[in-house]
Design a protein around this motif. Structure first.
Motif, PDB file in Angstrom:
ATOM      1  N   ALA A  45       0.829  -1.364   0.020  1.00 17.30           N
ATOM      2  CA  ALA A  45       0.145  -0.070  -0.203  1.00 17.30           C
ATOM      3  C   ALA A  45       0.956   1.154  -0.077  1.00 17.30           C
ATOM      4  CB  ALA A  45      -0.885  -0.154   1.331  1.00 17.30           C
ATOM      5  N   GLY A  46       0.457   2.149  -0.802  1.00 13.47           N
ATOM      6  CA  GLY A  46       1.276   3.323  -1.114  1.00 13.47           C
ATOM      7  C   GLY A  46       1.522   4.215   0.216  1.00 13.47           C
ATOM      8  N   ASP A  47       0.710   4.078   1.331  1.00  9.80           N
ATOM      9  CA  ASP A  47       1.008   5.028   2.368  1.00  9.80           C
ATOM     10  C   ASP A  47       1.763   4.200   3.635  1.00  9.80           C
ATOM     11  OD1 ASP A  47      -0.933   3.071   3.136  1.00  9.80           O
ATOM     12  OD2 ASP A  47      -1.943   4.243   4.432  1.00  9.80           O
ATOM     13  N   LEU A  48       2.367   3.129   3.318  1.00 11.03           N
ATOM     14  CA  LEU A  48       3.179   2.163   4.212  1.00 11.03           C
ATOM     15  C   LEU A  48       4.337   2.893   4.590  1.00 11.03           C
ATOM     16  CD1 LEU A  48       2.927  -1.730   3.523  1.00 11.03           C
ATOM     17  CD2 LEU A  48       2.105  -0.087   5.641  1.00 11.03           C
ATOM     18  N   LYS A  49       5.271   2.675   5.724  1.00  8.11           N
ATOM     19  CA  LYS A  49       6.470   3.273   5.772  1.00  8.11           C
ATOM     20  C   LYS A  49       7.099   2.020   6.388  1.00  8.11           C
ATOM     21  CE  LYS A  49       5.193   8.120   6.319  1.00  8.11           C
ATOM     22  NZ  LYS A  49       5.029   9.220   7.518  1.00  8.11           N
ATOM     23  N   GLY A  50       8.563   2.362   6.522  1.00  8.35           N
ATOM     24  CA  GLY A  50       9.315   1.374   7.289  1.00  8.35           C
ATOM     25  C   GLY A  50       9.041   1.379   8.864  1.00  8.35           C
ATOM     26  N   LEU A  78       3.213   9.298  -2.044  1.00  3.03           N
ATOM     27  CA  LEU A  78       3.038   9.651  -0.503  1.00  3.03           C
ATOM     28  C   LEU A  78       4.195   9.811   0.286  1.00  3.03           C
ATOM     29  CD1 LEU A  78      -0.319   7.509   0.116  1.00  3.03           C
ATOM     30  CD2 LEU A  78      -0.044   9.794  -0.945  1.00  3.03           C
ATOM     31  N   GLY A  79       5.292   9.631  -0.405  1.00  2.33           N
ATOM     32  CA  GLY A  79       6.544  10.297   0.372  1.00  2.33           C
ATOM     33  C   GLY A  79       7.431   9.240   1.262  1.00  2.33           C
ATOM     34  N   GLY A  80       6.865   7.850   1.469  1.00  2.04           N
ATOM     35  CA  GLY A  80       7.365   7.286   2.315  1.00  2.04           C
ATOM     36  C   GLY A  80       8.730   6.316   1.779  1.00  2.04           C
ATOM     37  N   PHE A  81       8.847   6.511   0.555  1.00  2.00           N
ATOM     38  CA  PHE A  81       9.990   5.759  -0.016  1.00  2.00           C
ATOM     39  C   PHE A  81      10.823   6.737  -1.272  1.00  2.00           C
ATOM     40  CE2 PHE A  81       7.346   2.450   1.778  1.00  2.00           C
ATOM     41  CZ  PHE A  81       8.542   1.408   2.108  1.00  2.00           C
ATOM     42  N   GLU A  82      11.926   6.411  -1.330  1.00  2.00           N
ATOM     43  CA  GLU A  82      12.580   7.075  -2.477  1.00  2.00           C
ATOM     44  C   GLU A  82      12.057   6.183  -3.599  1.00  2.00           C
ATOM     45  OE1 GLU A  82      14.742   9.663  -2.507  1.00  2.00           O
ATOM     46  OE2 GLU A  82      15.030   9.771  -0.409  1.00  2.00           O
ATOM     47  N   ILE A  83      11.429   6.904  -4.807  1.00  2.00           N
ATOM     48  CA  ILE A  83      11.009   6.247  -5.920  1.00  2.00           C
ATOM     49  C   ILE A  83      12.076   5.855  -6.909  1.00  2.00           C
ATOM     50  CG2 ILE A  83       9.326   6.658  -7.964  1.00  2.00           C
ATOM     51  CD1 ILE A  83       8.212   6.422  -5.075  1.00  2.00           C
ATOM     52  N   GLU A  84      11.970   4.661  -7.329  1.00  2.00           N
ATOM     53  CA  GLU A  84      13.067   4.136  -8.415  1.00  2.00           C
ATOM     54  C   GLU A  84      12.880   4.475  -9.731  1.00  2.00           C
ATOM     55  OE1 GLU A  84      13.660   0.072  -5.387  1.00  2.00           O
ATOM     56  OE2 GLU A  84      11.895   0.233  -6.944  1.00  2.00           O
ATOM     57  N   GLN A  85      13.899   4.651 -10.393  1.00  2.00           N
ATOM     58  CA  GLN A  85      13.772   4.760 -11.879  1.00  2.00           C
ATOM     59  C   GLN A  85      13.771   3.696 -12.881  1.00  2.00           C
ATOM     60  OE1 GLN A  85      16.960   7.631 -13.188  1.00  2.00           O
ATOM     61  NE2 GLN A  85      17.122   8.285 -10.768  1.00  2.00           N
TER      62      GLN A  85
END
Length: 280
Positions: A211-216, A232-239
């Protein structure tokens, strides 16, 4: 976009998995599989080790696959509109190979704050009882259970884990899939697979969606791929990679895997410490 019926969603909530689901038609699957096989042709048919984790960051057709609406659609139905791909990997067993997957829950060492995550397992070849198909324990996804180190070099899990409790074989179901079909299972569902005792190679591609709102657990700024909805800002987005095994993509992949492996090692150590404190 492919969607699930209300009955399928209810079955997933009750049993923790769905299968089989048609993901790709035969001609698409064959083209994709042949492309992947060619990546291993120079290594005697064995896939490059870099494809064991986050393979979609190195191969454009796999990047496209983890974004494919026929795969992501059911995930949206189960996890919500904002979806990240947290990881991907191949599970490849040659005939006669001792490799297998011990009983486990995917969530053991993922280090996520809650279990809103699942695995899509896509059959690149036929997956059946003879060649070591996925096996599941329906309804076993409602709680996190204790795991220990299996100490088994043939265990295909990167953390080496095995469920501490014994599984009743009478409760197990085999998940037989034709090429191009997929299964979906909750990250806490108990599952595993036996060695390939058949005559045909068994290859599956596992995609981990969250889910996009999850965090570590500790607000880790690790990495994930946005596949649907919002960042939603919880992860660095991959390329995306620009070509197979591109040098720039390989450098990014190395950085991402170091962070990924640090989290896995930390979670293994945390579980071992808790076992020690509990006198396990």
């Amino acid at each position: 976009m492919t969607t699930l019926s209300a009955e399928a969603i209810a079955a997933y909530k009750d049993e923790g998995y769905l299968a089989p689901i048609r993901a790709l038609p035969g001609d698409e699957l064959v083209s994709l599989r042949d492309h992947v096989f060619r990546l291993g042709a120079a290594r005697g048919g064995q896939l490059p080790p870099a494809l064991n984790m986050k393979a979609h960051l190195l191969v454009p057709c796999l990047w496209d696959l983890v974004h494919d609406s026929r795969i992501v659609g059911p995930v949206v139905d189960l996890l919500g509109e904002d979806i990240l791909c947290w990881g991907s990997s191949f599970f490849d067993k040659a005939p006669g190979s001792p490799h297998h997957v011990h009983w486990h829950q995917d969530s053991s060492y993922w280090g996520l704050e809650r279990p809103d995550a699942l695995t899509v397992w896509i059959a690149f070849t036929r997956s059946d009882t003879a060649n070591g198909c996925l096996r599941v324990v329906p309804g076993s996804h409602r709680e996190q259970l204790r795991h220990v180190n299996a100490g088994d070099p043939a265990n295909m899990l990167s953390g080496g884990e095995v469920l501490a409790a014994k599984v009743d074989e009478d409760t197990v179901r085999d998940v037989v899939l034709a090429p191009g079909e997929m299964s979906i299972h909750h990250q806490r569902l108990i599952h595993g697979s036996r060695p390939n005792t058949g005559t045909e190679r068994r290859m599956g591609f596992a995609i981990r969606y969250i889910a996009g709102d999850l965090k570590g657990l500790r607000n880790d700024r690790s990495y994930a791929t946005l596949v649907h909805g919002r960042d939603l800002g919880g992860f660095e987005i991959e390329q995306a990679p620009c070509k197979d095994m591109d040098p720039d993509a390989l450098r990014r992949h190395g950085t991402i895997l170091r962070k990924f492996n640090n989290i896995i090692r930390r979670e293994i150590a945390r579980h071992q410490s808790e076992d020690t404190d509990a006198g396990a």
